[in-house]
Design an enzyme around this catalytic site. Sequence first.
Site, mmCIF file in Angstrom:
data_model
loop_
_atom_site.group_PDB
_atom_site.id
_atom_site.type_symbol
_atom_site.label_atom_id
_atom_site.label_comp_id
_atom_site.label_asym_id
_atom_site.label_seq_id
_atom_site.Cartn_x
_atom_site.Cartn_y
_atom_site.Cartn_z
ATOM 1 N N HIS A 1 0.958 -4.540 -0.647
ATOM 2 C CA HIS A 1 1.337 -3.354 -1.436
ATOM 3 C C HIS A 1 2.021 -3.753 -2.732
ATOM 4 O O HIS A 1 2.815 -4.677 -2.783
ATOM 5 C CB HIS A 1 2.159 -2.340 -0.623
ATOM 6 C CG HIS A 1 3.555 -2.735 -0.279
ATOM 7 N ND1 HIS A 1 3.988 -2.902 1.019
ATOM 8 C CD2 HIS A 1 4.647 -2.960 -1.059
ATOM 9 C CE1 HIS A 1 5.273 -3.224 1.015
ATOM 10 N NE2 HIS A 1 5.700 -3.267 -0.228
ATOM 11 N N GLU B 1 1.116 1.599 -0.695
ATOM 12 C CA GLU B 1 0.734 1.019 0.589
ATOM 13 C C GLU B 1 -0.792 0.947 0.705
ATOM 14 O O GLU B 1 -1.509 1.555 -0.107
ATOM 15 C CB GLU B 1 1.289 1.917 1.707
ATOM 16 C CG GLU B 1 2.810 2.034 1.720
ATOM 17 C CD GLU B 1 3.492 0.820 2.341
ATOM 18 O OE1 GLU B 1 2.926 -0.296 2.286
ATOM 19 O OE2 GLU B 1 4.595 0.994 2.883
ATOM 20 N N ASP C 1 9.873 1.307 -8.519
ATOM 21 C CA ASP C 1 10.011 2.248 -7.407
ATOM 22 C C ASP C 1 11.470 2.473 -7.019
ATOM 23 O O ASP C 1 12.372 1.794 -7.512
ATOM 24 C CB ASP C 1 9.190 1.777 -6.192
ATOM 25 C CG ASP C 1 9.354 0.278 -5.909
ATOM 26 O OD1 ASP C 1 10.314 -0.324 -6.418
ATOM 27 O OD2 ASP C 1 8.515 -0.275 -5.192
ATOM 28 N N ASP D 1 1.625 -6.813 3.241
ATOM 29 C CA ASP D 1 0.332 -6.123 3.384
ATOM 30 C C ASP D 1 -0.331 -5.897 2.017
ATOM 31 O O ASP D 1 -1.260 -5.102 1.885
ATOM 32 C CB ASP D 1 0.506 -4.786 4.113
ATOM 33 C CG ASP D 1 1.477 -3.854 3.396
ATOM 34 O OD1 ASP D 1 1.962 -4.212 2.289
ATOM 35 O OD2 ASP D 1 1.748 -2.761 3.921
#
Length: 262
Positions: free
Chosen positions: A141, A146, A70, A139
Amino acid sequence: MRVVIQENYEKMCKWAANYIAAKINAHQGDRPFVLGLPTGSSPLGVYRELTRMNKAGEVTFKNVVTFNMDEYLGLPREHDQSYWYFMWSNFFDHIDIPKENVNILDGMAADPEAECARYEAKIASLGGIDLFLGGIGVDGHLAFNEPFTSLTSRTGVRVLTSDTRIVNSRFFGNDPELVPAKALSVGIGTVMDSREVLILINGHNKARALAASVEGGVSQKWTCSALQNHPAAIIACDEPACGELTVDTYKYFLDIEKAERL
Ligand code: GLP
């Protein structure tokens, strides 16, 4: 899915670096070894160990092509928080990889979606990714996928959640507003298409995510849980990250790893 539990962060990184080097060394054929890579603090120890191994002549990256997971949208390469800058300063500048073998999404592309389509096409043209190394957010991801990103998603533009911007603000003067609101990211589908996936999960703050990814159902809420459906996924973790696993799960994975299956 394998879950390889190591006593601490250093040991987890050593294990992962050895695993990656062994795969590169075992690779045969005309096409290069295609390696997916992450940023973040989790892989830093792996990059340090792979660099040491490279300098010691234990592994070479001359026939390795890399694709990063990313990149922030709108950050130029030269920005000290761009993932391009991170990868070169923490890894590529110190190993023998040819410059042209490095692929990182361009956060300044005039047409970001076209840039993502180009990236997917380039991965495919090289015969796909052999091994995708990754980390996860608190979380769950994976890359910048996400919670509630489709588990079949491909490389594309992602909106970052407030939680992720708050967590990542430690690199942006502790101001979440300075963290880019969007990023370019490989999709969960892109990672799932890799022949092998190796995810690093360390520290107490990832314990909930590890438990959800391993013991919970496959769910968009914890995008890392998609790995349960991958035929060759490994999670390498440290003891603190195991804090939310049930005792049975913890013992089960220690037990089956005793066979040392590298
Ligand atoms: C960012 C990256 C992820 C990375 C995550 C965790 O959000 N986009 O790819 O896995 O941070 O980072 P760390 O390893 O620093 O906890």
